[in-house]
Every structure is written in C-alpha cells, then in structure tokens.
Write a protein that holds these residues in place. Structure first.
Motif, PDB file in Angstrom:
ATOM      1  N   LEU A 147      30.837 -65.683 -53.789  1.00 20.99           N
ATOM      2  CA  LEU A 147      29.779 -65.612 -52.789  1.00 20.99           C
ATOM      3  C   LEU A 147      28.904 -64.383 -52.964  1.00 20.99           C
ATOM      4  O   LEU A 147      27.701 -64.427 -52.697  1.00 20.99           O
ATOM      5  CB  LEU A 147      30.373 -65.624 -51.377  1.00 20.99           C
ATOM      6  CG  LEU A 147      30.624 -66.979 -50.739  1.00 20.99           C
ATOM      7  CD1 LEU A 147      30.764 -66.839 -49.231  1.00 20.99           C
ATOM      8  CD2 LEU A 147      29.535 -67.989 -51.045  1.00 20.99           C
ATOM      9  N   ASP A 148      29.483 -63.266 -53.388  1.00 19.50           N
ATOM     10  CA  ASP A 148      28.700 -62.041 -53.447  1.00 19.50           C
ATOM     11  C   ASP A 148      27.721 -62.028 -54.616  1.00 19.50           C
ATOM     12  O   ASP A 148      26.559 -61.648 -54.449  1.00 19.50           O
ATOM     13  CB  ASP A 148      29.616 -60.815 -53.519  1.00 19.50           C
ATOM     14  CG  ASP A 148      28.863 -59.536 -53.213  1.00 19.50           C
ATOM     15  OD1 ASP A 148      28.390 -59.396 -52.064  1.00 19.50           O
ATOM     16  OD2 ASP A 148      28.717 -58.695 -54.115  1.00 19.50           O
ATOM     17  N   VAL A 149      28.174 -62.405 -55.803  1.00 20.96           N
ATOM     18  CA  VAL A 149      27.290 -62.347 -56.969  1.00 20.96           C
ATOM     19  C   VAL A 149      27.263 -63.638 -57.787  1.00 20.96           C
ATOM     20  O   VAL A 149      26.416 -63.791 -58.665  1.00 20.96           O
ATOM     21  CB  VAL A 149      27.668 -61.158 -57.885  1.00 20.96           C
ATOM     22  CG1 VAL A 149      27.293 -59.851 -57.215  1.00 20.96           C
ATOM     23  CG2 VAL A 149      29.138 -61.167 -58.256  1.00 20.96           C
ATOM     24  N   GLY A 150      28.173 -64.587 -57.513  1.00 21.90           N
ATOM     25  CA  GLY A 150      28.181 -65.839 -58.268  1.00 21.90           C
ATOM     26  C   GLY A 150      26.932 -66.661 -58.078  1.00 21.90           C
ATOM     27  O   GLY A 150      26.539 -67.437 -58.956  1.00 21.90           O
ATOM     28  N   GLY A 151      26.269 -66.494 -56.944  1.00 19.39           N
ATOM     29  CA  GLY A 151      25.045 -67.240 -56.691  1.00 19.39           C
ATOM     30  C   GLY A 151      23.915 -66.894 -57.640  1.00 19.39           C
ATOM     31  O   GLY A 151      23.015 -67.714 -57.869  1.00 19.39           O
ATOM     32  N   TYR A 152      23.947 -65.686 -58.206  1.00 22.50           N
ATOM     33  CA  TYR A 152      22.887 -65.285 -59.139  1.00 22.50           C
ATOM     34  C   TYR A 152      22.893 -66.134 -60.412  1.00 22.50           C
ATOM     35  O   TYR A 152      21.885 -66.776 -60.735  1.00 22.50           O
ATOM     36  CB  TYR A 152      23.019 -63.801 -59.488  1.00 22.50           C
ATOM     37  CG  TYR A 152      22.570 -62.861 -58.405  1.00 22.50           C
ATOM     38  CD1 TYR A 152      21.241 -62.479 -58.301  1.00 22.50           C
ATOM     39  CD2 TYR A 152      23.478 -62.339 -57.488  1.00 22.50           C
ATOM     40  CE1 TYR A 152      20.817 -61.604 -57.309  1.00 22.50           C
ATOM     41  CE2 TYR A 152      23.071 -61.471 -56.501  1.00 22.50           C
ATOM     42  CZ  TYR A 152      21.736 -61.099 -56.407  1.00 22.50           C
ATOM     43  OH  TYR A 152      21.330 -60.240 -55.418  1.00 22.50           O
ATOM     44  N   PRO A 153      23.990 -66.140 -61.180  1.00 22.99           N
ATOM     45  CA  PRO A 153      23.969 -66.966 -62.393  1.00 22.99           C
ATOM     46  C   PRO A 153      23.823 -68.455 -62.098  1.00 22.99           C
ATOM     47  O   PRO A 153      23.184 -69.178 -62.875  1.00 22.99           O
ATOM     48  CB  PRO A 153      25.305 -66.647 -63.073  1.00 22.99           C
ATOM     49  CG  PRO A 153      26.167 -66.056 -62.022  1.00 22.99           C
ATOM     50  CD  PRO A 153      25.250 -65.365 -61.080  1.00 22.99           C
ATOM     51  N   VAL A 154      24.390 -68.929 -60.983  1.00 20.14           N
ATOM     52  CA  VAL A 154      24.239 -70.346 -60.640  1.00 20.14           C
ATOM     53  C   VAL A 154      22.776 -70.667 -60.351  1.00 20.14           C
ATOM     54  O   VAL A 154      22.227 -71.659 -60.842  1.00 20.14           O
ATOM     55  CB  VAL A 154      25.131 -70.709 -59.432  1.00 20.14           C
ATOM     56  CG1 VAL A 154      24.772 -72.101 -58.907  1.00 20.14           C
ATOM     57  CG2 VAL A 154      26.600 -70.658 -59.812  1.00 20.14           C
ATOM     58  N   SER A 155      22.131 -69.825 -59.559  1.00 15.18           N
ATOM     59  CA  SER A 155      20.727 -70.098 -59.214  1.00 15.18           C
ATOM     60  C   SER A 155      19.835 -70.031 -60.444  1.00 15.18           C
ATOM     61  O   SER A 155      18.885 -70.809 -60.581  1.00 15.18           O
ATOM     62  CB  SER A 155      20.239 -69.117 -58.141  1.00 15.18           C
ATOM     63  OG  SER A 155      20.243 -67.786 -58.629  1.00 15.18           O
ATOM     64  N   MET A 156      20.129 -69.106 -61.352  1.00 13.89           N
ATOM     65  CA  MET A 156      19.316 -69.007 -62.559  1.00 13.89           C
ATOM     66  C   MET A 156      19.543 -70.204 -63.479  1.00 13.89           C
ATOM     67  O   MET A 156      18.592 -70.735 -64.064  1.00 13.89           O
ATOM     68  CB  MET A 156      19.619 -67.707 -63.301  1.00 13.89           C
ATOM     69  CG  MET A 156      18.651 -67.406 -64.437  1.00 13.89           C
ATOM     70  SD  MET A 156      16.893 -67.581 -63.983  1.00 13.89           S
ATOM     71  CE  MET A 156      16.185 -66.127 -64.720  1.00 13.89           C
ATOM     72  N   ALA A 157      20.790 -70.643 -63.604  1.00 15.33           N
ATOM     73  CA  ALA A 157      21.074 -71.813 -64.431  1.00 15.33           C
ATOM     74  C   ALA A 157      20.346 -73.042 -63.902  1.00 15.33           C
ATOM     75  O   ALA A 157      19.748 -73.813 -64.669  1.00 15.33           O
ATOM     76  CB  ALA A 157      22.579 -72.066 -64.486  1.00 15.33           C
ATOM     77  N   ARG A 158      20.350 -73.229 -62.606  1.00 13.30           N
ATOM     78  CA  ARG A 158      19.666 -74.372 -62.001  1.00 13.30           C
ATOM     79  C   ARG A 158      18.150 -74.247 -62.169  1.00 13.30           C
ATOM     80  O   ARG A 158      17.438 -75.227 -62.337  1.00 13.30           O
ATOM     81  CB  ARG A 158      20.041 -74.493 -60.526  1.00 13.30           C
ATOM     82  CG  ARG A 158      21.508 -74.806 -60.283  1.00 13.30           C
ATOM     83  CD  ARG A 158      21.919 -74.701 -58.808  1.00 13.30           C
ATOM     84  NE  ARG A 158      21.067 -75.490 -57.951  1.00 13.30           N
ATOM     85  CZ  ARG A 158      20.075 -74.976 -57.215  1.00 13.30           C
ATOM     86  NH1 ARG A 158      19.817 -73.672 -57.246  1.00 13.30           N
ATOM     87  NH2 ARG A 158      19.356 -75.769 -56.456  1.00 13.30           N
ATOM     88  N   PHE A 159      17.665 -73.004 -62.098  1.00 15.23           N
ATOM     89  CA  PHE A 159      16.238 -72.731 -62.279  1.00 15.23           C
ATOM     90  C   PHE A 159      15.793 -73.071 -63.705  1.00 15.23           C
ATOM     91  O   PHE A 159      14.781 -73.749 -63.916  1.00 15.23           O
ATOM     92  CB  PHE A 159      15.983 -71.258 -61.960  1.00 15.23           C
ATOM     93  CG  PHE A 159      14.547 -70.819 -62.053  1.00 15.23           C
ATOM     94  CD1 PHE A 159      13.624 -71.225 -61.103  1.00 15.23           C
ATOM     95  CD2 PHE A 159      14.125 -69.979 -63.062  1.00 15.23           C
ATOM     96  CE1 PHE A 159      12.301 -70.810 -61.169  1.00 15.23           C
ATOM     97  CE2 PHE A 159      12.808 -69.553 -63.145  1.00 15.23           C
ATOM     98  CZ  PHE A 159      11.898 -69.969 -62.197  1.00 15.23           C
ATOM     99  N   ILE A 160      16.552 -72.619 -64.698  1.00 15.15           N
ATOM    100  CA  ILE A 160      16.223 -72.896 -66.094  1.00 15.15           C
ATOM    101  C   ILE A 160      16.355 -74.391 -66.389  1.00 15.15           C
ATOM    102  O   ILE A 160      15.538 -74.984 -67.096  1.00 15.15           O
ATOM    103  CB  ILE A 160      17.116 -72.082 -67.040  1.00 15.15           C
ATOM    104  CG1 ILE A 160      16.864 -70.586 -66.846  1.00 15.15           C
ATOM    105  CG2 ILE A 160      16.882 -72.479 -68.487  1.00 15.15           C
ATOM    106  CD1 ILE A 160      15.434 -70.162 -67.018  1.00 15.15           C
ATOM    107  N   ALA A 161      17.390 -75.028 -65.839  1.00 12.88           N
ATOM    108  CA  ALA A 161      17.541 -76.473 -66.018  1.00 12.88           C
ATOM    109  C   ALA A 161      16.324 -77.206 -65.466  1.00 12.88           C
ATOM    110  O   ALA A 161      15.851 -78.190 -66.051  1.00 12.88           O
ATOM    111  CB  ALA A 161      18.816 -76.965 -65.337  1.00 12.88           C
ATOM    112  N   GLY A 162      15.792 -76.711 -64.361  1.00 17.35           N
ATOM    113  CA  GLY A 162      14.577 -77.302 -63.810  1.00 17.35           C
ATOM    114  C   GLY A 162      13.386 -77.135 -64.739  1.00 17.35           C
ATOM    115  O   GLY A 162      12.566 -78.049 -64.887  1.00 17.35           O
ATOM    116  N   ALA A 163      13.295 -75.968 -65.370  1.00 18.24           N
ATOM    117  CA  ALA A 163      12.178 -75.715 -66.285  1.00 18.24           C
ATOM    118  C   ALA A 163      12.154 -76.703 -67.442  1.00 18.24           C
ATOM    119  O   ALA A 163      11.085 -77.047 -67.956  1.00 18.24           O
ATOM    120  CB  ALA A 163      12.267 -74.285 -66.818  1.00 18.24           C
ATOM    121  N   THR A 164      13.329 -77.177 -67.852  1.00 21.20           N
ATOM    122  CA  THR A 164      13.378 -78.113 -68.987  1.00 21.20           C
ATOM    123  C   THR A 164      12.788 -79.473 -68.644  1.00 21.20           C
ATOM    124  O   THR A 164      12.456 -80.243 -69.555  1.00 21.20           O
ATOM    125  CB  THR A 164      14.833 -78.302 -69.474  1.00 21.20           C
ATOM    126  OG1 THR A 164      15.604 -78.972 -68.458  1.00 21.20           O
ATOM    127  CG2 THR A 164      15.478 -76.973 -69.809  1.00 21.20           C
TER     128      THR A 164
END
Length: 667
Positions: free
Chosen positions: A178-195
C-alpha cells in the motif's frame, strides 16, 4: 473561490505534508491557507508551516470558509473517512496515495464527491511531472518497437522492524504494497495504456506474493501483471529492502530505462527527469531539464481541474477509473499474499466508512407489511454475494440500511458460506439483528433432500451469529421426493423457533406449491407462505441456471393474482437487458441473447425506454418499478456492487406506475 488562486488546507502535519507545503509554495496557482492537527500546541508546527494558520482538529479545516481544497496527509487508514467528510463539507480533495485501503473504499469516496460536485484526486506526484508524459509519448511513438515487458520497483530499507510504526502496523495498514507498491503498478498500467493509445490499461491477470512480518504486513513483495496485449509487467516493492528503483520498458527494438523516476532522477525538490533509450548497443539520454518542486505539479494540475469545473484529473494524472483500477490490482496482490489488515476486520470496524455510527430511520427505501412476518420489511431486498471481505461488504450494507433497507438475501451456497458469515458479522457489529429481516436458503442441488434442511440451517445460523431466520426458502426442488417430506422438515424448524416467519420454495412450480399448500392444510402444518422465482418485465426465453423457474408469463401472473402469494423475485431487472448492454444489434453477450432476446421482450424494452424518457428516468428504473407495481406482492432482490449502483436502483422507488401503465408496458 474569489480568484484564480486555490487556497489549500492540509489535514495531518507529517513528513508528506511538509513536502506538499513546499510544492504549494512552488506552484503557480496555489496558496497554503491552513493546516489541521490534533495537537495544535506542538512547538514545531509554526516552524514547519509558517505560512499557515494552525487549526485545532480536522473538522475545523472542513468548516473554514477560506479553504477551498484539502490535501489529506493522514496515515492510510484515515484517507477515505476524511475524503468523504470533505465532500460532505463541499471541499475539493487531493488525497495522498493510496487514495484508500481498497477499491471499494475509493469507490465510496468518489460516490460522495460525485454527489457533492467536488474534485477528488489521488496524489501520485510523479504522474504530473513532465518526465512521465515524455515516457508515454516515447512508448506510443514506437521508439523501442513493440513493448513486451515492464519491470518497475520502489523499495527502501527501514532500520528495523518497528511493530507500531505506520509502515509496519496492521492497525495502520502498513507494509510496502500500500505504501509504495502503487507506484510501479500505476506506471505499468500507464505504459500498457500507451501501447494501445489509452490513458491506462488494466491487467487481465494479477499474481502476487509477499514476505510478511509479525504484524502480518509485507516487508517486501512482488507481483506479475498480464495485459490483454500479451505484455507482462514485473513489479516489486519493499519497506525492508533497498530495491534498484528503476523503470525498465523492454521492446522488440530496444529498451527504455528511467532511474529513480518516482523522483524524476532527483529528489522532491525537483530532478532533471533522465530517460535512457538503449538501442543497438547505443544509449540516447533525454532529460526534461531542471524542474520546480515535484509536488508543485500535482497542486497545479488539481487547481486547473477545479477551475475548469472538473471533478477529476486529466491524464497523465490519476482519473477516478485509473485510481480504481490501480487499487483493484493492489487488492488482488494483497489477497494473494494473505494480507488483511486488522483495521479492516469486523471487530475493529465499529463505524461506517465516514467514521460515524450507523444511523437508523432512513426513509429512502419504504417499508411494507407482509403476511406471516412480525416485522416491517423494506420493499426491496439486498443481495451481496460478490463481496469477500467485511470491510468491502459493510460499505454497501451500511448504505442500504441507512437508506431504510432492512431486508437481506443470503443463501447457504452463496460464496461457499461467506455471504452468510459477512452478514452475521455485520448484524452483530452494528447491533441491528432485531431490526433486520434475514432471508435464508438451503437444500440447493445436488443436496436437495429433506434431511439436509436442518443440517444446513444449523450452519447458516452459526454463520449469521443468530438463532433464527425470518424467511426461509428451499433453494431448489427435487421432484423425486414427496412434497410433504420437505414441508415436514421446514415445519419442524418453525416449531423449534429457528424459522420465525414464512417459508417456501425458490424455483418451484405452481403445481408443486399448490400441492404443498394442500398437504399442509390436510396435516395441520404451517403452509408455505412465499416463492422466490424469477419475475421481470422481460420474460426468460431460457433459464439462466439449471433448475431455475421463471414466473413472468400470463399464466403465472394469473396464479399470483388469485393466490396473492408473495414472490421474492430474483433477476427482477433482466440482468442488463434494460441497459445499453442489450440491443437488437448487440449479440456479443451470449447469456443476454440466450435468456432474454425475443421480439416480445424487445417491444417491452422499447416501451420501457419510451416511458423512462417521459419520466426522466432510465429504462432499468421502469423495469424495477414494473415489478413493484403488480396487483400481487412482489419483493425484488437487487444486487448492486457499488454505492452508485445502489443509488441508481433506488431511483425506481420514486416511480408510481398506474395499472394502465403496467398493462401498456406488457403490450
């Protein structure tokens, strides 16, 4: 607001609040007005927040007319509560990540702000830095070809395990996920969206694991996210391990590496945003240049949205759907790792999500009398089979009860027993068992035998933490068993006091029910008092599940009218047939097509659409109102998953159909 300056208040004076304060000072559109604290006499406050008025208590800042927007910097467990209270006070909010403990909580917060017309955003500061938009553009332009893999981490090493520290304590929703795991998850979803040219993309599969400490929270954790495009993301987080904190995007023609991209390759004061593009053995480095304070970007983006009358961030900021998708991944990650915070359990959740005791006396859902029941009951019953934690289910149960609802639908087989367990915990925790009407069901196929009824009812009552149900149905019928044997078994439970109201059959035929009534009259037993069959404006063309009975045709309506037998109707709104999921040219949903598609039903749907337009409602509201306005008692079972869906369903209660309108809808 009197000018194009957004006046900020801060709830909670911790370290992250100090960072946001510096961001506001460096912003173009913001001004720090006040900070709310529960310890206003603390000597360091005036030094840490010299520009701000120090207010005593969080409520004070919500009442302050000189504060337009509130930054919520409390520990995680206070985010949803104070964001909801802010909406009720008409304040915009920027909530430090995680926006809430779960997607269910976040949805409740968004529901409150949707109704209030206020802005609510999740404070992932990296998302608004120019570096993030640049990474998106590079991926979308095909700079490294087809993206196939993402690796991202955010982890740091605490000096040791401190059980009562916010990063470890279960009562404070500690741990890295909860404290920092949301960062890499949100970025992965963001990059997946860019594709695929979207702001984000949600994974179709999540698999997580974690190393847990004595508090049951995670020291370090990893998860795999698989997307519909075939892309796979590996994400990691930690509070007890120094991870490399690098974003790697691997494509068919090269890769992108972004060191410390959470802080734009610098610190909170502002980094240069280094992006390395590695192709053919060569590295090209792109920077966005030295920027202002990292937190200033989210402060300005929130202000711009608020000034524009928007309720959420535009991309690359976290929209409401983006936040919900991110939290659903974290929910699954936690579930896979076996993490349920102590603060989420029923013993510790004595109040509603807004931090207040449950209220009685709501009138949004009317009550009615039903023969055979001593208590008044709401005109609709709430089903909630989809919830798997107390903290998630209690949000909906609380809202239904506070609206006036007190009729709850459960079954021995639902959720392998968890639905009953959840309701039992909620009834006990909230102290409303005697004010509630509980429906129980048992003897589902293949265990549809008389001797099963008592055994399953014992388990049901144990799960419900009560000694009786108000309404009881056999969940199926077994025509190989004489009807009298079933009703002897249920009559025996009435005599034991374990059924203190009416009982009957779910998915029973008219003939079988009449046979049961005749048997009871002949043998001095309690007669069956209700059915629970499908009933809706749309008539089923084929049953959804084996053994089900639809009772919507003319023969059934004549039978109900002559006998006045109450029907607790499931799928009373046609399971989406009266929404835009259905249509004569929409055939992608196999269940809708098989069960509901017919010329007769589409004509009824057309009339529901026409009447809804005249009434200022939706066709699904008309469909539910149709069920409620029959000349015989029908009790619809509704199954909303969110507060928005619940509110939407209850709009049907505002419709008063005349008998002529009911007949016209039928055609």
């Amino acid at each position: 607001m009197t000018s194009q300056t957004l006046r900020w208040g801060i709830i909670g004076p911790g370290a992250i609040a100090k960072d946001f304060r510096r961001g506001v000072l460096d912003s173009r559109l913001g001004k720090l007005e006040a900070i709310a604290t529960r310890n206003p006499g603390k000597a360091s406050l005036a030094q840490d927040f010299p520009e701000a008025r120090i207010l005593d208590g969080y409520e004070a800042i919500l009442k302050d007319p000189n504060v337009d927007a509130v930054y919520i910097a409390t520990p995680h467990v206070g985010h949803a509560e104070w964001a909801i209270k802010a909406a009720e006070a008409g304040k915009h909010v920027l909530v430090e990540k995680p926006f809430a403990l779960t997607a269910f909580e976040a949805d409740a917060v968004f529901h409150a702000h949707r109704k209030a017309g206020t802005f609510a955003g999740e404070a992932f500061m990296y998302r608004l830095h120019p570096q993030t938009k640049k990474i998106y553009d590079l991926v979308a332009s095909g700079a490294i070809g087809e993206v196939r893999s993402i690796k991202a981490s955010f982890g740091f090493q605490m000096p040791g395990f401190i059980p009562d520290h916010r990063l470890f304590a279960s009562a404070l929703a500690g741990g890295g996920i909860l404290d920092v795991g949301g960062y890499p998850v949100s970025m992965a979803r963001f990059i997946a969206g860019a594709t695929v040219g979207k702001p984000f993309l949600d994974p179709v599969k999540v698999s997580g694991m974690a190393n847990l400490n004595a508090e049951g929270t995670d020291n370090w954790a990893s998860a795999l996210l698989q997307f519909e495009t075939g892309l796979i993301a590996e994400v990691s987080c930690a509070v007890m391990a120094n991870l490399d904190n690098v974003l790697r995007i691997i494509g068919s023609e090269g890769r992108i590496e972004v060191p410390d991209f959470w802080f734009a390759n610098g610190d909170r004061a502002g980094g240069e945003g280094r992006i390395d593009i590695i192709k053919g053995g060569k590295t090209e480095t792109i920077t966005t240049g030295k920027q202002r304070h990292l937190y200033s970007f989210e402060a300005d983006a929130a202000a711009e949205a608020i000034f524009a009358g928007k309720q959420q961030f535009d991309s690359p900021g976290m929209s409401w759907a983006d936040t919900l998708g991110n939290l659903r991944v974290l929910d699954k990650w936690r579930a896979d790792a076996g993490i349920e915070f102590s603060v989420e359990k029923s013993a510790n959740r004595k109040t509603t999500l807004s931090g207040r005791p449950l209220k009685s006396g709501g009138t949004r859902v009317p009550r009615r009398k039903l023969a055979g029941l001593a208590k008044d009951m709401s005109v609709v019953a709430l089903g909630f089979e989809d919830f798997r934690t107390f903290s998630s289910g209690a949000i909906l149960l609380d809202a239904f009860y506070e609206a006036g609802g007190n009729l709850f639908d459960t079954g021995w087989v639902y959720g392998s027993g968890y639905t009953e367990k959840l309701l039992g915990e909620w009834l006990t925790n909230r102290g409303v068992r005697e004010q509630s009407v509980v429906i129980g069901k048992g003897a589902h196929s293949p265990l549809c035998y008389p001797d099963v009824i008592g055994k399953q009812l014992t388990q049901t009552l144990d799960r419900l933490q009560t000694d009786y149900v108000d309404v009881y149905f056999m969940h199926r019928d077994n025509l190989d068993v004489p009807v009298g044997e079933f009703f002897d078994a249920m009559d025996a439970e009435v005599k034991k006091g374990r059924i203190r109201g009416i009982f009957g059959g779910s998915n029973w035929t008219r003939e079988r029910f009449d046979e049961a009534v005749a048997y009871a009259e002949k043998n001095g037993k309690q007669k069956p008092g209700a059915l629970s069959n499908n009933f809706a404006l749309a008539e089923m063309q084929d049953v959804i599940w084996d053994g089900c009975i639809s009772s919507s045709d003319d023969a059934w309506k004549e039978w109900f009218l002559s006998r006045q037998v109450p029907n607790f109707a499931w799928s009373s709104q046609g399971r989406g047939f009266f929404t835009d999921r259905a249509g004569r040219d929409k055939r992608d949903n196999a269940e809708l097509v098989r069960v509901w598609y017919s010329d007769k039903n589409f004509c009824r749907r057309d009339r529901a659409i026409e009447l809804a337009g005249k009434l200022g409602k939706s066709p699904i509201h008309v469909a539910l109102a149709y069920v409620l306005h029959q000349p015989f008692p029908v009790v619809p079972l509704i199954g909303p998953r969110t507060l928005g869906e619940l509110d939407d369903s209850l709009k049907a209660l505002d419709i008063n159909l005349t008998p002529e309108q009911v007949k016209w809808l039928e055609g």
